[in-house]
Every structure is written in structure tokens, then in C-alpha cells.
Design a protein around this motif. Structure first.
Motif, PDB file in Angstrom:
ATOM      1  N   ILE A  50       0.836  -1.207   0.000  1.00 38.05           N
ATOM      2  CA  ILE A  50       0.000   0.000   0.000  1.00 38.05           C
ATOM      3  C   ILE A  50       0.866   1.249   0.000  1.00 38.05           C
ATOM      4  CG2 ILE A  50      -1.699   1.316   1.308  1.00 38.05           C
ATOM      5  CD1 ILE A  50      -2.781  -1.282   2.399  1.00 38.05           C
ATOM      6  N   LEU A  54       1.047   4.063  -3.104  1.00 43.83           N
ATOM      7  CA  LEU A  54       0.608   5.447  -2.937  1.00 43.83           C
ATOM      8  C   LEU A  54       1.759   6.439  -3.057  1.00 43.83           C
ATOM      9  CD1 LEU A  54      -2.008   5.016  -0.065  1.00 43.83           C
ATOM     10  CD2 LEU A  54      -2.439   5.442  -2.492  1.00 43.83           C
ATOM     11  N   ILE A  68      -8.448   5.394   2.788  1.00 42.44           N
ATOM     12  CA  ILE A  68      -7.866   4.087   3.110  1.00 42.44           C
ATOM     13  C   ILE A  68      -8.730   3.481   4.206  1.00 42.44           C
ATOM     14  CG2 ILE A  68      -5.823   2.842   3.914  1.00 42.44           C
ATOM     15  CD1 ILE A  68      -4.134   5.190   2.935  1.00 42.44           C
ATOM     16  N   VAL A  78      -7.942   0.684  -0.610  1.00 46.38           N
ATOM     17  CA  VAL A  78      -7.622   2.053  -1.024  1.00 46.38           C
ATOM     18  C   VAL A  78      -8.656   2.432  -2.070  1.00 46.38           C
ATOM     19  CG1 VAL A  78      -5.932   3.596  -2.068  1.00 46.38           C
ATOM     20  CG2 VAL A  78      -5.161   1.738  -0.575  1.00 46.38           C
ATOM     21  N   TYR A 230      -3.786  11.863   3.981  1.00 45.38           N
ATOM     22  CA  TYR A 230      -4.598  10.688   3.678  1.00 45.38           C
ATOM     23  C   TYR A 230      -5.692  10.529   4.731  1.00 45.38           C
ATOM     24  CZ  TYR A 230      -0.790   9.393   0.519  1.00 45.38           C
ATOM     25  OH  TYR A 230       0.140   9.383  -0.481  1.00 45.38           O
TER      26      TYR A 230
END
Length: 234
Positions: A50, A54, A68, A78, A230
Motif C-alpha cells: 500500500i 501510494l 484508506i 484504497v 490521507y
């Protein structure tokens, strides 16, 4: 002769009309939305996957709109935020952990239990004490006979005993490998039991609370590795 199929064909060729009733629009015909093509989601087996995806951002994603979602102790998604017009979202990546199989809530033979405990549990908490207790066990099957020439008496004894006096600890705190390897495996209580054949079993005793601990640890890991910007929910 005009049959029913002819009339239905005429109806299909008619233009669609939109009718508004109390600020809600209705169509005179059934309509199907034409969606833009969407790529298949990327599948990985680690949290590192992940982070790498990203940070590289090879798909030119808009970071501020990414969500997320830590679905459970072994699954992370995601995804995009809701699309404004059609209230839809796109799934970019799924991370699915593959922890080893662990036999819980049932009995297994002592040798298999010993191997499982050493290979599929983190070396923390009470693991060493459990291994020590299991190693001291032996299975007794003793028969004692007395005979005075007239009366014969036979006594038998079978069961599990410790090589030396020691108590089997309960409950025990252990950390099986049950989630992503990048995070610390959650410690949870187990009931350790031994049956009359010297088979050993671990029975979960926390009602599944360890899963919440794992999810929070996954969230903390991703926040640390990715930094700000995020939206991470668990």
C-alpha cells in the motif's frame, strides 16, 4: 395487420420524456447509465505494498480524495471518495494478509502443538512458559496387580502428569501470527487445556477484541509511513 410486437417497436422508438414531480425527475422509459471503463483493482499481500503504491502514485491519483479503509485485521482497501453526480466510488487497491493457519479452539497432539507454538506465535508474553509446561508432560498408563493366592486385585491408572510438580498457567497471554507482518502481533488471552490423552488445546478468551487492536495498529502504521494528507479509517 398490426400486431402487439409492432406497437411495442413503435414505443421503443419514441423519444424519452423527463417528467418532474415535486422536484424529482422521472423518465417515461427505463434508462441504463453508461459508465466509463474502470481498471481492475491492484491486489497486494502486505502493508508495504500500500505504502509503495501510494508513494509512487503511478496512476496519478488525487491524494486528497483518497480513503484508506481498514476493513478488518487482514483486509485494507484504497478507494476514492464519492463521485459527485452518481454517488459512486472507485476501488484502486486491496491488501489481503495471508497469515499461517493456526489451530485454535480445538485439541491437537502435543508434538504438533509444540511445533505450532514455536513457528506460528511471536516469542513474547507467555510463550516460553507454555512451552516449558508442555515439555514437562508425560502420559501415564500404569497397571498395579496384587495376588495373595486367593484374591487377585488389579488397579489401573491412566492420565496426564508433569515430570515434576508444576501448575499449568491459565489464562495465558500469547501473540499468534494473525495479521500483517509489518505490525506487532496483538497479544490476547487464551485458556490452555490438556485432555486425558495428553492432547493440548488453546481456546480464545477475549471475545475477538484482538481484532480491534490489530486494526488500530494497521492504521497507526499507515499514518506513520504515509504522513499527512490521507484519510484513514478503521
Amino acid at each position: 395487420m398490426i400486431d402487439r410486437s409492432f406497437l411495442e417497436k413503435i414505443e421503443e422508438m419514441a423519444d424519452v420524456e423527463l417528467i418532474e414531480v415535486r422536484n424529482i425527475q422521472y423518465a417515461t422509459k427505463e434508462l441504463w447509465r453508461v459508465d466509463n471503463p474502470k481498471p481492475a483493482k491492484v491486489k497486494v499481500k502486505s502493508l508495504t505494498g500500500i505504502v509503495d503504491y501510494l508513494k509512487a502514485n503511478v496512476d496519478d491519483l488525487i491524494i486528497d480524495g483518497i480513503i484508506i479503509h481498514v476493513e478488518d485485521h487482514a483486509t485494507v482497501w484504497v478507494m476514492s471518495g464519492l463521485e459527485k453526480d452518481h454517488r459512486d466510488r472507485e476501488f484502486y487497491l486491496m491488501a489481503k494478509a495471508e497469515p499461517p493457519e493456526i489451530r485454535l479452539n480445538t485439541f491437537t497432539d502435543r508434538e504438533s502443538f509444540n511445533i505450532m507454538l514455536q513457528s506460528r506465535f511471536a516469542d513474547v508474553a507467555d510463550r516460553a512458559d507454555v512451552l516449558r509446561s508442555i515439555g514437562k508432560m508425560r502420559y501415564e498408563n500404569e497397571v498395579k496387580m496384587e495376588d495373595d493366592g486367593i484374591t487377585q486385585t488389579v488397579a489401573s491408572k491412566a492420565g496426564v502428569a508433569l515430570v515434576r510438580e508444576d501448575q499449568i498457567p491459565n489464562p495465558v497471554r500469547l501473540a499468534p501470527f494473525r495479521t500483517f507482518s509489518e505490525i506487532e502481533q496483538p497479544i490476547s488471552p487464551f485458556i490452555l487445556r490438556v485432555d486425558d490423552k495428553c492432547n493440548v488445546g488453546l481456546f480464545e478468551a477475549d471475545g475477538g477484541a484482538w481484532k480491534n487492536k490489530a486494526m488500530q495498529s494497521i492504521k497507526n502504521y499507515l499514518e506513520f509511513e504515509l504522513g499527512e494528507g490521507y484519510t484513514i479509517i478503521a
